[in-house]
Design an enzyme around this catalytic site. Structure first.
Site, short mmCIF file in Angstrom:
data_model
loop_
_atom_site.label_atom_id
_atom_site.label_comp_id
_atom_site.label_asym_id
_atom_site.label_seq_id
_atom_site.Cartn_x
_atom_site.Cartn_y
_atom_site.Cartn_z
N ARG A 210 -41.10 2.90 39.17
CA ARG A 210 -40.70 3.29 37.79
C ARG A 210 -39.54 2.46 37.25
NH1 ARG A 210 -42.08 8.71 39.49
NH2 ARG A 210 -44.14 9.13 38.60
N LYS B 235 -39.13 -8.52 27.01
CA LYS B 235 -40.59 -8.41 26.89
C LYS B 235 -41.28 -9.00 28.11
CE LYS B 235 -41.84 -8.53 22.00
NZ LYS B 235 -42.51 -9.36 20.98
N GLU C 81 -38.85 -23.62 20.26
CA GLU C 81 -38.51 -22.19 20.13
C GLU C 81 -37.06 -22.03 19.64
OE1 GLU C 81 -40.60 -19.66 20.31
OE2 GLU C 81 -42.04 -19.91 21.94
N LYS D 271 -31.13 -15.02 19.41
CA LYS D 271 -32.17 -14.09 19.85
C LYS D 271 -31.56 -12.79 20.36
CE LYS D 271 -36.23 -13.09 22.52
NZ LYS D 271 -37.44 -13.51 23.22
N GLU E 103 -38.84 -3.72 18.62
CA GLU E 103 -39.68 -4.29 17.55
C GLU E 103 -40.24 -3.19 16.65
OE1 GLU E 103 -41.76 -7.74 19.11
OE2 GLU E 103 -43.27 -7.50 17.56
N ARG F 192 -37.21 -7.71 14.69
CA ARG F 192 -37.56 -8.56 15.82
C ARG F 192 -38.81 -9.40 15.55
NH1 ARG F 192 -37.01 -7.24 22.29
NH2 ARG F 192 -38.09 -9.12 22.94
N ASN G 187 -41.51 -14.08 15.79
CA ASN G 187 -42.91 -14.51 15.82
C ASN G 187 -43.22 -15.60 14.80
OD1 ASN G 187 -44.23 -12.87 17.86
ND2 ASN G 187 -43.52 -11.17 16.62
N HIS H 103 -45.99 -18.00 15.41
CA HIS H 103 -46.79 -17.48 16.53
C HIS H 103 -48.15 -16.93 16.12
CE1 HIS H 103 -43.16 -18.19 18.77
NE2 HIS H 103 -43.67 -17.69 19.88
N HIS I 43 -50.38 -18.51 18.68
CA HIS I 43 -51.12 -17.78 19.72
C HIS I 43 -52.63 -18.04 19.59
CE1 HIS I 43 -47.87 -14.58 20.86
NE2 HIS I 43 -47.79 -15.66 21.58
N HIS J 54 -47.66 -23.20 25.38
CA HIS J 54 -47.12 -22.26 24.40
C HIS J 54 -46.21 -22.93 23.36
CE1 HIS J 54 -45.86 -18.39 22.83
NE2 HIS J 54 -44.61 -18.82 22.89
N1 NAD Z 1 -41.50 -12.66 26.98
C1 NAD Z 1 -41.17 -13.38 25.94
O1 NAD Z 1 -40.34 -12.97 25.11
C2 NAD Z 1 -41.78 -14.74 25.77
C3 NAD Z 1 -41.27 -15.63 24.81
C4 NAD Z 1 -41.82 -16.91 24.73
C5 NAD Z 1 -42.85 -17.27 25.59
N2 NAD Z 1 -43.34 -16.39 26.49
C6 NAD Z 1 -44.43 -16.76 27.42
O2 NAD Z 1 -43.96 -17.76 28.30
C7 NAD Z 1 -45.09 -18.53 28.79
C8 NAD Z 1 -44.76 -19.99 28.76
O3 NAD Z 1 -43.64 -20.20 29.57
P1 NAD Z 1 -42.91 -21.61 29.72
O4 NAD Z 1 -43.16 -22.44 28.53
O5 NAD Z 1 -41.53 -21.31 30.12
O6 NAD Z 1 -43.66 -22.35 30.87
P2 NAD Z 1 -44.40 -21.91 32.21
O7 NAD Z 1 -43.67 -20.87 32.94
O8 NAD Z 1 -45.84 -21.65 31.87
O9 NAD Z 1 -44.30 -23.27 33.02
C9 NAD Z 1 -44.89 -24.45 32.48
C10 NAD Z 1 -44.98 -25.52 33.56
O10 NAD Z 1 -43.69 -26.00 33.88
C11 NAD Z 1 -43.50 -25.96 35.30
N3 NAD Z 1 -42.08 -25.77 35.56
C12 NAD Z 1 -41.34 -24.65 35.42
N4 NAD Z 1 -40.06 -24.91 35.71
C13 NAD Z 1 -39.98 -26.22 36.04
C14 NAD Z 1 -38.93 -27.08 36.42
N5 NAD Z 1 -37.66 -26.66 36.49
N6 NAD Z 1 -39.22 -28.38 36.68
C15 NAD Z 1 -40.49 -28.82 36.57
N7 NAD Z 1 -41.53 -28.07 36.21
C16 NAD Z 1 -41.27 -26.78 35.94
C17 NAD Z 1 -44.38 -24.82 35.74
O11 NAD Z 1 -44.67 -24.92 37.12
C18 NAD Z 1 -45.59 -25.03 34.87
O12 NAD Z 1 -46.42 -26.02 35.38
C19 NAD Z 1 -46.26 -18.14 27.91
O13 NAD Z 1 -47.12 -17.29 28.61
C20 NAD Z 1 -45.61 -17.41 26.74
O14 NAD Z 1 -46.46 -16.47 26.15
C21 NAD Z 1 -42.81 -15.14 26.61
ZN ZN Z 2 -42.96 -18.18 21.77
#
Ligand code: NAD
Ligand code: ZN
Length: 359
Positions: free
Chosen positions: A118, A140, A182, A216, A226, A231, A235, A238, A242, A254
């Site tokens: 939990r 999130k 971003e 942020k 949200e 918030r 987006n 997005h 998306h 992304h």
């Molecule tokens: N929760 C939220 O508020 C929020 C906000 C924005 C995006 N997201 C989500 O985040 C995801 C995208 O995340 P991301 O863009 O951070 O990338 P990711 O986590 O998908 O990683 C992208 C690539 O970079 C590599 N990588 C990661 N760290 C590295 C490093 N230090 N050196 C070399 N390679 C590295 C990974 O192995 C992968 O191949 C999406 O699913 C998106 O929807 C969530």
């Molecule tokens: Zn985003």
């Protein structure tokens, strides 16, 4: 402790048990020393690439339970959450889960941390710039269901975020650009002064990360769940972002999809009279590799059919009612609004988007 600096800690927070204040503490420092400082064994969900690229972490992670995952969208699934749960049976409710990776690892680990017994303490160690400026803030987490992005999700505030610049040196240029996209989204919609300062000259990486995080964090403080219509600003870019990401089956990453989604949002803003065309030009010029944006958008739109795109846009969680499209649009630098966009409005832009020209 010389290489570690703690920010945003308040005297009151220091007296509260972990997570009780709902506020996350930013800690800048070297990952190895931060992991060593955690006295109890933590459950670390780590990006397999990061572990491979940073072998020095191995020694620092000794004593913690480490599960490595590939950072691909298929890892954001309930099946992976279940697997983590099976591996973490020994982690008590007072234990700590650490997400060591980018947004992909962060999103699935947040869902897991929320559900495990939990809810347990969560620390983000963002290894991408996108995660550093965006996904590690605000709590999130999400997993995909049948290809639908973040169809199931939670809010689970992290207790801390460790910002470890030495982990970012292995990022490719394209991954760095995604973080910048971003961050620019936040400056364009929330703070004209920050946007203009970034536009005027080179700003150090740690500086723009701090400023984007502050923007942020403030939005999430005002509207943590949200529900207050604030918030939603995060987006910007997005709705189409998306849709492009999902239609490409996540081949378009992304941050790149969000850059293209921002082009769509600015075009729709102009078409609806919300965004002055000079503002569109000003924001587009600041996006990384701005000269190739239209060509990249054309490539992303080439395989897209109106009907399929319509379905993806309608599936967006921001929409207030079925079969509507609610978009965040830019009125001025640092000023935004949301409007319901009729299908004929965005469909009228499709010809230009598909031909690589400005509508
Ligand atoms: N929760 C939220 O508020 C929020 C906000 C924005 C995006 N997201 C989500 O985040 C995801 C995208 O995340 P991301 O863009 O951070 O990338 P990711 O986590 O998908 O990683 C992208 C690539 O970079 C590599 N990588 C990661 N760290 C590295 C490093 N230090 N050196 C070399 N390679 C590295 C990974 O192995 C992968 O191949 C999406 O699913 C998106 O929807 C969530
Ligand atoms: Zn985003």
């Amino acid at each position: 402790m010389a290489d570690v600096s703690v920010e945003t800690a308040s005297p009151l927070k220091a007296q509260l048990p972990p997570g009780a204040s709902g506020e996350s503490t930013d800690v800048w420092g070297a990952a190895a020393s931060l992991f060593r400082q955690e006295k109890k064994a933590c459950f670390v969900v780590a990006d397999a690439n990061v572990l491979r690229l940073h072998p020095s972490l191995k020694a620092a992670l000794k004593g913690h339970v480490v599960v490595s995952l590939p950072a691909r969208e298929s890892s954001k699934s309930l099946a992976v959450v279940e697997r983590l749960s099976a591996l973490a049976q020994m982690l008590p409710r007072s234990g700590t889960v650490i997400a060591l990776g980018g947004g992909t690892i962060g999103d699935v680990t947040t869902v897991f941390a929320h559900l495990h017994k939990r809810g347990v303490r969560l620390i983000h160690v963002p290894t991408t710039l996108l995660a550093a400026v965006d996904s590690s803030i605000g709590g999130k987490g999400g997993v995909n269901v049948k290809g639908l992005k973040n169809a199931l999700g939670v809010f689970h505030q992290p207790d801390a975020c460790w910002l470890c610049p030495e982990l970012w040196v292995t990022l490719s240029e394209s991954r760095r650009r995604e973080g910048a996209v971003e961050a620019l989204k936040m400056a364009a919609t929330l703070d004209a002064a920050v946007f203009l300062r970034w536009a005027w000259g080179a700003v150090e990486q740690s500086q723009w990360i701090r400023e984007a995080r502050a923007l942020k964090t403030e939005v999430c403080r005002v509207d943590p769940y949200e529900r207050k219509g604030v918030r939603v600003v995060l987006n910007f870019g997005h709705s189409f972002g998306h849709a492009i990401e999902t239609a490409s089956r996540f081949k378009v990453p992304h941050g790149e999809a969000v850059a293209l989604g921002m082009v769509c949002a600015l075009d729709i803003g102009c078409a609806t009279g919300v965004t002055p065309s000079s503002l569109r030009a000003q924001v587009l010029a600041q996006l990384p590799q701005s000269a190739t944006l239209r060509r990249r958008l054309q490539k992303a739109f080439r395989p897209l059919k109106v009907g399929a795109l319509q379905k993806l846009l309608w599936a967006d969680k921001k929409n207030d009612a079925p079969q509507t499209l609610k978009m965040v649009l830019l009125k001025a630098l640092g000023q935004w609004t949301t409007i319901d966009v009729e299908p004929q409005v965005w469909q009228a832009q499709m010809r230009a988007w598909k031909s690589g020209s400005e509508p």
